[in-house]
Design a protein around this motif. Structure first.
Motif, PDB file in Angstrom:
ATOM      1  N   VAL A  60      -8.870  16.233   5.059  1.00 46.45           N
ATOM      2  CA  VAL A  60      -8.120  14.990   5.281  1.00 46.45           C
ATOM      3  C   VAL A  60      -8.649  13.966   4.282  1.00 46.45           C
ATOM      4  O   VAL A  60      -9.800  13.533   4.370  1.00 46.45           O
ATOM      5  N   VAL A  61      -7.827  13.602   3.325  1.00 44.86           N
ATOM      6  CA  VAL A  61      -8.254  12.716   2.246  1.00 44.86           C
ATOM      7  C   VAL A  61      -7.800  11.288   2.529  1.00 44.86           C
ATOM      8  O   VAL A  61      -6.637  11.042   2.856  1.00 44.86           O
ATOM      9  N   ALA A  62      -8.723  10.347   2.404  1.00 40.02           N
ATOM     10  CA  ALA A  62      -8.391   8.921   2.487  1.00 40.02           C
ATOM     11  C   ALA A  62      -8.384   8.352   1.073  1.00 40.02           C
ATOM     12  O   ALA A  62      -9.348   8.531   0.318  1.00 40.02           O
ATOM     13  N   LEU A  63      -7.306   7.682   0.730  1.00 41.48           N
ATOM     14  CA  LEU A  63      -7.120   7.107  -0.601  1.00 41.48           C
ATOM     15  C   LEU A  63      -6.980   5.592  -0.464  1.00 41.48           C
ATOM     16  O   LEU A  63      -6.108   5.109   0.247  1.00 41.48           O
ATOM     17  N   ASN A  64      -7.854   4.841  -1.146  1.00 43.22           N
ATOM     18  CA  ASN A  64      -7.881   3.386  -1.020  1.00 43.22           C
ATOM     19  C   ASN A  64      -7.785   2.712  -2.384  1.00 43.22           C
ATOM     20  O   ASN A  64      -8.497   3.088  -3.324  1.00 43.22           O
ATOM     21  N   PHE A  65      -6.941   1.688  -2.455  1.00 45.90           N
ATOM     22  CA  PHE A  65      -6.837   0.807  -3.617  1.00 45.90           C
ATOM     23  C   PHE A  65      -7.355  -0.567  -3.175  1.00 45.90           C
ATOM     24  O   PHE A  65      -7.045  -1.007  -2.072  1.00 45.90           O
ATOM     25  N   TYR A  66      -8.093  -1.264  -4.050  1.00 49.11           N
ATOM     26  CA  TYR A  66      -8.725  -2.528  -3.656  1.00 49.11           C
ATOM     27  C   TYR A  66      -8.213  -3.703  -4.508  1.00 49.11           C
ATOM     28  O   TYR A  66      -8.756  -3.981  -5.577  1.00 49.11           O
ATOM     29  N   PRO A  67      -7.195  -4.432  -4.025  1.00 48.52           N
ATOM     30  CA  PRO A  67      -6.678  -5.581  -4.772  1.00 48.52           C
ATOM     31  C   PRO A  67      -7.554  -6.830  -4.657  1.00 48.52           C
ATOM     32  O   PRO A  67      -7.409  -7.754  -5.446  1.00 48.52           O
ATOM     33  N   SER A  68      -8.445  -6.859  -3.636  1.00 44.43           N
ATOM     34  CA  SER A  68      -9.309  -8.028  -3.468  1.00 44.43           C
ATOM     35  C   SER A  68     -10.620  -7.586  -2.831  1.00 44.43           C
ATOM     36  O   SER A  68     -10.611  -6.818  -1.867  1.00 44.43           O
ATOM     37  N   MET A  69     -11.723  -8.074  -3.376  1.00 43.83           N
ATOM     38  CA  MET A  69     -13.044  -7.759  -2.829  1.00 43.83           C
ATOM     39  C   MET A  69     -13.902  -9.017  -2.777  1.00 43.83           C
ATOM     40  O   MET A  69     -13.811  -9.875  -3.662  1.00 43.83           O
ATOM     41  N   PRO A  70     -14.748  -9.143  -1.742  1.00 45.99           N
ATOM     42  CA  PRO A  70     -15.664 -10.287  -1.678  1.00 45.99           C
ATOM     43  C   PRO A  70     -16.743 -10.177  -2.749  1.00 45.99           C
ATOM     44  O   PRO A  70     -16.925  -9.123  -3.365  1.00 45.99           O
ATOM     45  N   GLU A  71     -17.457 -11.270  -2.944  1.00 51.28           N
ATOM     46  CA  GLU A  71     -18.517 -11.289  -3.953  1.00 51.28           C
ATOM     47  C   GLU A  71     -19.640 -10.320  -3.607  1.00 51.28           C
ATOM     48  O   GLU A  71     -20.208  -9.666  -4.474  1.00 51.28           O
ATOM     49  N   GLU A  72     -19.946 -10.226  -2.303  1.00 48.51           N
ATOM     50  CA  GLU A  72     -21.010  -9.337  -1.849  1.00 48.51           C
ATOM     51  C   GLU A  72     -20.542  -8.548  -0.639  1.00 48.51           C
ATOM     52  O   GLU A  72     -19.770  -9.041   0.180  1.00 48.51           O
ATOM     53  N   GLY A  73     -21.040  -7.323  -0.520  1.00 48.25           N
ATOM     54  CA  GLY A  73     -20.724  -6.506   0.645  1.00 48.25           C
ATOM     55  C   GLY A  73     -19.329  -5.920   0.574  1.00 48.25           C
ATOM     56  O   GLY A  73     -18.672  -5.904  -0.472  1.00 48.25           O
ATOM     57  N   GLY A  74     -18.877  -5.409   1.726  1.00 49.86           N
ATOM     58  CA  GLY A  74     -17.576  -4.755   1.765  1.00 49.86           C
ATOM     59  C   GLY A  74     -17.576  -3.414   1.059  1.00 49.86           C
ATOM     60  O   GLY A  74     -16.521  -2.907   0.671  1.00 49.86           O
ATOM     61  N   ASN A  75     -18.760  -2.827   0.888  1.00 52.91           N
ATOM     62  CA  ASN A  75     -18.855  -1.545   0.192  1.00 52.91           C
ATOM     63  C   ASN A  75     -18.482  -0.387   1.118  1.00 52.91           C
ATOM     64  O   ASN A  75     -18.547  -0.504   2.340  1.00 52.91           O
ATOM     65  N   LEU A  76     -18.094   0.711   0.524  1.00 56.77           N
ATOM     66  CA  LEU A  76     -17.747   1.921   1.269  1.00 56.77           C
ATOM     67  C   LEU A  76     -18.979   2.806   1.338  1.00 56.77           C
ATOM     68  O   LEU A  76     -19.478   3.276   0.316  1.00 56.77           O
ATOM     69  N   ARG A  77     -19.483   2.998   2.547  1.00 60.91           N
ATOM     70  CA  ARG A  77     -20.669   3.829   2.757  1.00 60.91           C
ATOM     71  C   ARG A  77     -20.240   5.155   3.359  1.00 60.91           C
ATOM     72  O   ARG A  77     -19.491   5.178   4.332  1.00 60.91           O
ATOM     73  N   ILE A  78     -20.710   6.256   2.778  1.00 56.74           N
ATOM     74  CA  ILE A  78     -20.339   7.583   3.260  1.00 56.74           C
ATOM     75  C   ILE A  78     -21.621   8.376   3.529  1.00 56.74           C
ATOM     76  O   ILE A  78     -22.518   8.420   2.687  1.00 56.74           O
ATOM     77  N   TRP A  79     -21.704   8.952   4.713  1.00 58.33           N
ATOM     78  CA  TRP A  79     -22.889   9.691   5.134  1.00 58.33           C
ATOM     79  C   TRP A  79     -22.710  11.191   4.872  1.00 58.33           C
ATOM     80  O   TRP A  79     -21.586  11.709   4.923  1.00 58.33           O
TER      81      TRP A  79
END
Length: 280
Positions: free
Chosen positions: A180-199
């Motif tokens: 099951v693949v998740a595909l994400n496009f990011y048109p806006s990101m904050p200055e810090e944080g909001g990162n994608l963490r994968i375990w």
């Protein structure tokens, strides 16, 4: 009382990731679909100008709603999460003009990627299409701002449980047997944080049951993941991320400025050897 199963340390799965700059290739997408790569981060994959238009269109869109399914966030579009097929596809049909309006007459990057992948898979004898039923057809994406206020803007979760337990009226349930693949496009990101963490952990049905997350895969506790290694994609505006949604993943808390973390999201995967489905 902690069961013997619940007390076991989560199994560590190899986490093959790739990061680079430039437009994503269809070959890379196929590699994730086939389970050869677990995570792919493409920096500067689409222009800042396109990103600005999409972001402005999102916040003025009359179809913007607050999620009410226990996962905090604002969205445009439809999610199959915790919905039967009739409800989901009806919502997708109703949301279609609002999803289209997000792109404000742009040649949008989501449809561009979909069309390119469709041609590539067709050359391999594989059909790519939107998931559908007698109730309607999925949209090509949904637009989301996660708004969790704790340690994570979006708590750690996996995407397989919700597909596996989607129900007999969903053709996409068959994808749970593959990647099951998740595909994400990011048109806006904050200055810090909001990162994608994968375990480095792909929970089994038994492990989900031990955590009480059999049908949702959401949310896994920090205690459960404490000993599991992870990788963090440091995302910026214009980036694309593609991950194997069977691995537990989440979004770190965002801070730093007033810019919101906005993503365009969809899922895809093999339902049959000659059929890849795409949905939200």
């Amino acid at each position: 009382m902690v069961t013997a199963e619940a007390s076991k340390a989560p199994a560590i799965s190899p986490l093959a990731v790739r990061e680079r700059t430039g437009w994503i290739s269809t070959a890379e997408i196929v590699s994730v679909l086939k389970g050869e790569i677990a995570g792919l981060h493409i920096r500067q994959a689409f222009s800042a100008e396109v990103a600005e238009v999409i972001t402005a269109s999102f916040f003025r869109n009359p179809g913007l709603k607050e999620r009410k399914d226990g996962v905090p966030g604002q969205y445009i579009g439809a999610s199959h999460y915790r919905k039967d097929a009739a409800t989901y596809f009806a919502e997708a049909e109703n949301a279609r003009p609002f999803v289209d309006a997000v792109f404000d007459n742009l040649v949008d990057p989501v449809r561009g990627l979909f069309d390119a992948l469709k041609r590539e898979l067709h050359n391999q004898g594989i059909e790519l299409r939107l998931a559908r039923s007698e109730h309607g057809q999925a949209n090509i994406c949904r637009a989301i701002c996660w708004s969790g206020t704790g340690m994570y803007a979006l708590e750690p979760h996996d995407d397989v449980a919700q597909v596996l337990c989607a129900g007999k009226d969903y053709e996409l349930a068959a994808v749970a047997s593959n990647t099951v693949v998740a595909l994400n496009f990011y048109p806006s990101m904050p200055e810090e944080g909001g990162n994608l963490r994968i375990w480095s952990h792909k929970p089994t049905v038994t492990e989900r049951k031990s955590q009480g997350l059999e049908t949702t895969g959401y949310p896994y506790s920090t205690a459960y993941l404490e000993a599991v290694p992870c990788h963090e994609f440091e995302l910026k505006t214009g980036d694309i991320a593609l991950i194997d949604g069977g691995f537990i993943h989440g979004v770190t808390r965002q801070s730093g400025n007033e810019k919101r973390r906005l993503l365009l999201n969809c899922f895809l995967g093999f339902a049959q050897p000659d059929l890849v489905l795409w949905w939200t």
